[in-house]
Write a protein that holds these residues in place. Structure first.
Motif, PDB file in Angstrom:
ATOM      1  N   GLY A  21       0.789  -1.216   0.000  1.00  0.00           N
ATOM      2  CA  GLY A  21       0.000   0.000   0.000  1.00  0.00           C
ATOM      3  C   GLY A  21       0.826   1.272   0.000  1.00  0.00           C
ATOM      4  O   GLY A  21       1.965   1.293  -0.454  1.00  0.00           O
ATOM      5  N   ARG A  22       0.221   2.319   0.550  1.00  0.00           N
ATOM      6  CA  ARG A  22       0.861   3.640   0.596  1.00  0.00           C
ATOM      7  C   ARG A  22       1.041   4.080   2.052  1.00  0.00           C
ATOM      8  O   ARG A  22       0.205   3.779   2.892  1.00  0.00           O
ATOM      9  N   VAL A  23       2.137   4.789   2.293  1.00  0.00           N
ATOM     10  CA  VAL A  23       2.453   5.248   3.650  1.00  0.00           C
ATOM     11  C   VAL A  23       3.007   6.665   3.590  1.00  0.00           C
ATOM     12  O   VAL A  23       3.448   7.128   2.539  1.00  0.00           O
ATOM     13  N   ASP A  24       2.993   7.341   4.724  1.00  0.00           N
ATOM     14  CA  ASP A  24       3.665   8.635   4.849  1.00  0.00           C
ATOM     15  C   ASP A  24       5.053   8.368   5.430  1.00  0.00           C
ATOM     16  O   ASP A  24       5.191   7.648   6.416  1.00  0.00           O
ATOM     17  N   ILE A  25       6.076   8.969   4.800  1.00  0.00           N
ATOM     18  CA  ILE A  25       7.461   8.739   5.202  1.00  0.00           C
ATOM     19  C   ILE A  25       8.114  10.089   5.494  1.00  0.00           C
ATOM     20  O   ILE A  25       7.953  11.037   4.736  1.00  0.00           O
ATOM     21  N   THR A  26       8.837  10.147   6.594  1.00  0.00           N
ATOM     22  CA  THR A  26       9.644  11.323   6.931  1.00  0.00           C
ATOM     23  C   THR A  26      11.060  10.830   7.167  1.00  0.00           C
ATOM     24  O   THR A  26      11.262   9.802   7.822  1.00  0.00           O
ATOM     25  N   TYR A  27      12.055  11.569   6.629  1.00  0.00           N
ATOM     26  CA  TYR A  27      13.442  11.126   6.788  1.00  0.00           C
ATOM     27  C   TYR A  27      14.380  12.318   6.901  1.00  0.00           C
ATOM     28  O   TYR A  27      14.075  13.414   6.462  1.00  0.00           O
ATOM     29  N   GLN A  28      15.542  12.061   7.521  1.00  0.00           N
ATOM     30  CA  GLN A  28      16.602  13.062   7.626  1.00  0.00           C
ATOM     31  C   GLN A  28      17.172  13.271   6.241  1.00  0.00           C
ATOM     32  O   GLN A  28      17.688  12.347   5.638  1.00  0.00           O
ATOM     33  N   SER A  44      20.450  18.068   4.059  1.00  0.00           N
ATOM     34  CA  SER A  44      20.787  19.451   4.370  1.00  0.00           C
ATOM     35  C   SER A  44      21.735  19.542   5.563  1.00  0.00           C
ATOM     36  O   SER A  44      21.678  18.730   6.479  1.00  0.00           O
ATOM     37  N   GLU A  45      22.596  20.536   5.537  1.00  0.00           N
ATOM     38  CA  GLU A  45      23.561  20.721   6.628  1.00  0.00           C
ATOM     39  C   GLU A  45      22.873  21.130   7.914  1.00  0.00           C
ATOM     40  O   GLU A  45      23.411  20.960   8.992  1.00  0.00           O
ATOM     41  N   LYS A  46      21.666  21.681   7.818  1.00  0.00           N
ATOM     42  CA  LYS A  46      20.945  22.125   9.015  1.00  0.00           C
ATOM     43  C   LYS A  46      20.131  21.004   9.638  1.00  0.00           C
ATOM     44  O   LYS A  46      19.499  21.193  10.657  1.00  0.00           O
ATOM     45  N   GLY A  47      20.119  19.849   9.012  1.00  0.00           N
ATOM     46  CA  GLY A  47      19.429  18.708   9.599  1.00  0.00           C
ATOM     47  C   GLY A  47      17.932  18.716   9.407  1.00  0.00           C
ATOM     48  O   GLY A  47      17.214  18.127  10.203  1.00  0.00           O
ATOM     49  N   THR A  48      17.439  19.386   8.372  1.00  0.00           N
ATOM     50  CA  THR A  48      16.003  19.415   8.163  1.00  0.00           C
ATOM     51  C   THR A  48      15.505  18.092   7.615  1.00  0.00           C
ATOM     52  O   THR A  48      16.199  17.382   6.900  1.00  0.00           O
ATOM     53  N   GLY A  49      14.271  17.779   7.994  1.00  0.00           N
ATOM     54  CA  GLY A  49      13.654  16.555   7.525  1.00  0.00           C
ATOM     55  C   GLY A  49      12.958  16.771   6.190  1.00  0.00           C
ATOM     56  O   GLY A  49      12.657  17.891   5.794  1.00  0.00           O
ATOM     57  N   GLU A  50      12.708  15.674   5.496  1.00  0.00           N
ATOM     58  CA  GLU A  50      11.959  15.701   4.249  1.00  0.00           C
ATOM     59  C   GLU A  50      10.831  14.699   4.380  1.00  0.00           C
ATOM     60  O   GLU A  50      10.940  13.724   5.118  1.00  0.00           O
ATOM     61  N   SER A  51       9.729  14.951   3.673  1.00  0.00           N
ATOM     62  CA  SER A  51       8.558  14.083   3.776  1.00  0.00           C
ATOM     63  C   SER A  51       8.082  13.633   2.411  1.00  0.00           C
ATOM     64  O   SER A  51       8.217  14.357   1.431  1.00  0.00           O
ATOM     65  N   GLY A  89      27.553  13.885  12.228  1.00  0.00           N
ATOM     66  CA  GLY A  89      27.048  14.557  13.412  1.00  0.00           C
ATOM     67  C   GLY A  89      25.526  14.619  13.452  1.00  0.00           C
ATOM     68  O   GLY A  89      24.948  14.890  14.489  1.00  0.00           O
ATOM     69  N   ARG A  90      24.869  14.362  12.333  1.00  0.00           N
ATOM     70  CA  ARG A  90      23.407  14.322  12.279  1.00  0.00           C
ATOM     71  C   ARG A  90      22.942  12.888  12.522  1.00  0.00           C
ATOM     72  O   ARG A  90      23.704  11.941  12.353  1.00  0.00           O
ATOM     73  N   THR A  91      21.689  12.741  12.902  1.00  0.00           N
ATOM     74  CA  THR A  91      21.135  11.415  13.165  1.00  0.00           C
ATOM     75  C   THR A  91      20.263  11.003  11.992  1.00  0.00           C
ATOM     76  O   THR A  91      19.193  11.568  11.793  1.00  0.00           O
ATOM     77  N   PRO A  92      20.697  10.027  11.206  1.00  0.00           N
ATOM     78  CA  PRO A  92      19.832   9.559  10.131  1.00  0.00           C
ATOM     79  C   PRO A  92      18.636   8.814  10.718  1.00  0.00           C
ATOM     80  O   PRO A  92      18.800   7.961  11.594  1.00  0.00           O
ATOM     81  N   VAL A  93      17.453   9.170  10.257  1.00  0.00           N
ATOM     82  CA  VAL A  93      16.234   8.536  10.757  1.00  0.00           C
ATOM     83  C   VAL A  93      15.198   8.509   9.641  1.00  0.00           C
ATOM     84  O   VAL A  93      15.119   9.434   8.844  1.00  0.00           O
ATOM     85  N   VAL A  94      14.437   7.436   9.595  1.00  0.00           N
ATOM     86  CA  VAL A  94      13.300   7.329   8.679  1.00  0.00           C
ATOM     87  C   VAL A  94      12.107   6.870   9.511  1.00  0.00           C
ATOM     88  O   VAL A  94      12.209   5.928  10.296  1.00  0.00           O
TER      89      VAL A  94
END
Length: 112
Positions: A25-32, A35-42, A59-64
């Motif tokens: 199916g389909r899901v909503d995904i947010t991830y690191q 960007s150098e400022k650590g903004t998330g993308e969706s 130095g940033r935390t990769p997360v999905v």
């Protein structure tokens, strides 16, 4: 001061990160993002399977993170750093949620 040259911005060291979401199916995904400022993308209502390979600043935390819709289902996230599997997790049911997180070392101080 006017007319003076400034140093170019320092380039931030990065590491290769792979985010992957499998299931139905389909899901909503947010991830690191990268960007150098650590903004998330969706990504809204992403069709599975979904995969994204990017370079994340040290130095940033990769997360999905994954969120299922009202119809539920089953989705599994996975995260790899520099090609090595770090974590996987599963979400199930209506509005089920899960996330996968990794650790990147802090960048080494520059010798200026």
């Amino acid at each position: 001061m006017r007319g003076e040259k400034s140093d170019p911005p320092a380039k931030v060291p990065t590491a290769a990160v792979t985010y992957e979401v499998t299931g139905e199916g389909r899901v909503d995904i947010t991830y690191q993002g990268a960007s150098e400022k650590g903004t998330g993308e969706s990504v809204t209502r992403a069709e599975l399977p979904w995969r994204k390979e990017i370079r994340v600043p040290l130095g940033r935390t990769p997360v999905v993170s994954v969120v299922l819709g009202p119809d539920g289902g089953h989705a599994k996230c996975a995260l790899a750093v520099k090609g090595r599997h770090v974590q996987s997790a599963t979400a199930e049911g209506a509005y089920g949620r899960t996330s996968c997180t990794g650790v990147l070392p802090a960048p080494e101080p520059s010798a200026d």
